[in-house]
Design a protein around this motif. Sequence first.
Motif, PDB file in Angstrom:
ATOM      1  N   LEU A   3      36.255  61.580   7.349  1.00  0.00           N
ATOM      2  CA  LEU A   3      36.029  60.583   8.834  1.00  0.00           C
ATOM      3  C   LEU A   3      37.001  59.105   8.307  1.00  0.00           C
ATOM      4  O   LEU A   3      36.495  58.594   7.595  1.00  0.00           O
ATOM      5  N   ARG A   5      37.877  56.062  10.251  1.00  0.00           N
ATOM      6  CA  ARG A   5      38.358  55.645  11.656  1.00  0.00           C
ATOM      7  C   ARG A   5      38.798  53.873  11.391  1.00  0.00           C
ATOM      8  O   ARG A   5      38.892  53.379  10.705  1.00  0.00           O
ATOM      9  N   SER A  29      45.334  66.655  20.608  1.00  0.00           N
ATOM     10  CA  SER A  29      44.580  66.776  21.095  1.00  0.00           C
ATOM     11  C   SER A  29      44.056  66.054  22.598  1.00  0.00           C
ATOM     12  O   SER A  29      42.844  65.379  22.371  1.00  0.00           O
ATOM     13  N   THR A  56      44.078  55.882  27.057  1.00  0.00           N
ATOM     14  CA  THR A  56      43.075  55.241  26.749  1.00  0.00           C
ATOM     15  C   THR A  56      42.693  53.956  27.870  1.00  0.00           C
ATOM     16  O   THR A  56      41.251  53.471  27.807  1.00  0.00           O
ATOM     17  N   TYR A  73      36.913  53.862  23.124  1.00  0.00           N
ATOM     18  CA  TYR A  73      36.817  54.940  21.538  1.00  0.00           C
ATOM     19  C   TYR A  73      37.676  56.032  22.133  1.00  0.00           C
ATOM     20  O   TYR A  73      37.448  56.908  23.379  1.00  0.00           O
ATOM     21  N   ARG A  74      38.453  56.966  21.563  1.00  0.00           N
ATOM     22  CA  ARG A  74      39.250  58.474  21.086  1.00  0.00           C
ATOM     23  C   ARG A  74      38.458  58.673  19.709  1.00  0.00           C
ATOM     24  O   ARG A  74      39.215  58.720  19.099  1.00  0.00           O
ATOM     25  N   TYR A  75      38.466  60.129  20.102  1.00  0.00           N
ATOM     26  CA  TYR A  75      38.516  60.906  19.299  1.00  0.00           C
ATOM     27  C   TYR A  75      39.330  62.069  19.344  1.00  0.00           C
ATOM     28  O   TYR A  75      39.648  62.934  19.765  1.00  0.00           O
ATOM     29  N   LYS A  82      39.486  63.829  10.445  1.00  0.00           N
ATOM     30  CA  LYS A  82      38.689  63.665  11.403  1.00  0.00           C
ATOM     31  C   LYS A  82      39.005  62.110  12.013  1.00  0.00           C
ATOM     32  O   LYS A  82      39.121  61.579  10.690  1.00  0.00           O
ATOM     33  N   PHE A  83      39.193  61.915  13.251  1.00  0.00           N
ATOM     34  CA  PHE A  83      39.417  60.114  13.644  1.00  0.00           C
ATOM     35  C   PHE A  83      39.065  59.451  14.764  1.00  0.00           C
ATOM     36  O   PHE A  83      38.551  60.059  15.555  1.00  0.00           O
ATOM     37  N   ILE A  84      38.855  58.197  14.661  1.00  0.00           N
ATOM     38  CA  ILE A  84      38.069  57.803  15.224  1.00  0.00           C
ATOM     39  C   ILE A  84      39.180  56.222  16.258  1.00  0.00           C
ATOM     40  O   ILE A  84      38.811  55.911  14.773  1.00  0.00           O
ATOM     41  N   ALA A  86      39.637  53.311  17.664  1.00  0.00           N
ATOM     42  CA  ALA A  86      38.950  51.965  18.754  1.00  0.00           C
ATOM     43  C   ALA A  86      40.408  51.088  19.388  1.00  0.00           C
ATOM     44  O   ALA A  86      40.861  50.378  18.329  1.00  0.00           O
TER      45      ALA A  86
END
Length: 415
Positions: A3, A5, A29, A56, A73-75, A82-84, A86
Amino acid sequence: MDLLRFATAGSVDDGKSTLIGRLLYDSKSIFEDQLESVEAASQARGTEYTDLALLTDGLRAEREQGITIDVAYRYFATPKRKFIIADTPGHQQYTRNMVTGASTADLAIILVDARKGLSEQSRRHATIASLLRVPHVVLAVNKMDLVGWSEDVYNAIYKEFTEFAAKLDIPDLTAIPMSALLGDNVVDRSINTPWYGGTSLMHHLEHVHIASDRNLQDVRFPVQYVIRPQHSEARDYRGFAGQVSSGILKVGDEVMALPSGMTSTIAAIDGPSGPLESALPPMSVTIRLEDEIDISRGDILCRAGNHPEPTQDLDATLCWMDSDALTPGRKLGLLHTTRMARALVKDIAYELDVNTLHRNPEATELGLNSIGRVKLRVTTPLLIDDYADNRSTGAFILIDEATNRTVGAGVVREH
C-alpha cells in the motif's frame, strides 16, 4: 500488493484535484455513475470538458469556488499496488489540513503551475513535507501544455526547486513535466515531451520503493484494546489489539511490556483472517502472550534490549491548528499513540517561517496554522521515540480539554 499513501500539495489552481481525477479516470478506478455525476456537474457549471477535479472536490463550497478546502481521501488500485490519496488544500489558511494529509504519507506530490513557477505555497508545502519526514517527493510541473511544452521552463522550475530543497531534508526527489487536464505523463508517457527521459507519474507511483522506509528494527506495539471474550468457548482468550508501529513481531519472540517492565513470550498473533506467524507495520493484529501480565490500553510492547525511555519533557515541532493562539503556561490534553496525558506549555523557542525557513526566537505565541518549536511538560511519563527514528511513536496531538477539539499536532525532536 503493498500500500502506498501519498498526498498532493501545491498552490491554488495548480491542478491537484484535476490530477487525482485524471489518475482515477485513466486507471479505470471510478464507476459509471460517478462519471455521469461529474459530467452533469461539469455541464451545470458551463465547462466545455468533464471537470475531473469534481471527483475529489465534493463540498458545495469547494465546487462553487473551484478550490479544495477539506482533505479528501480516495482509494484505488492497479495490478501492482494499492493507493490511498490525500488531496490537501492549497490555501495558506488551510495549512493544518495539509499537515493532516501528509502526516501518514509515504510520498508527497507538489504541483507547480508551469506558467507561474515556484510560489510561496510550493515552498511552504515542501517545508512541511520535510518536517514530517515524508521520504519521497515528486515535483509535478503541471500545465506544461500552456507553455508550449518548453524544456527551458521545466528546467528553470526544477533548478529553483532543487536549490530550495537543498536546505531541507528530502531524501528522494523526482521531477515530472505533465498536463493533468490532458493526461500527458500522468498514466502514460507523452509524445509532447521527447526531451524528458523519465517515467510517467503512475509508473513512478507503482514502482517507488517504500519497504525500506519503514522502521523494522525497533519493535513498538502500542496496545489499543484488551480483548476478553465472555462466551464459554473462548473464556481463556486474552489478547492485546493494536497496530504495529515499527519492527517485526513473530510467534516465539520475547517482548517487554512498558511501563511495567514485565517480559513474556508471544504465544500467538491473530489477524483479521486468522492466525499469523509474524506481523509488521502497519498491520493491525491481536497478540497473545504466554504469561498473564497486567497490560492495558496505552501500554507498549517492545524488545527488552530496545525500548523507549519514559520521559516527561518534550522538545517538539508543533503545528498550531486553533484560532485561539498558543501561549506559554497553557494546559492541554496530549494524545500519544493510545495514551492520554496532560501537558503544560513551558516555552516557545521560536516560530518558523516555512517560506523562508527563518526562525523568529522573539515569538511569544503561535497563531492559527503557525509552526514553531515548543517545550512541553507532561504529567504522566510517556514512552516516546524521536520522530526521526519512528514517525508513529514520535508524534502526538494536543487537545483542548474544555471543548475536546484537536488544537495542535507535533513531532518530537528531542526528549
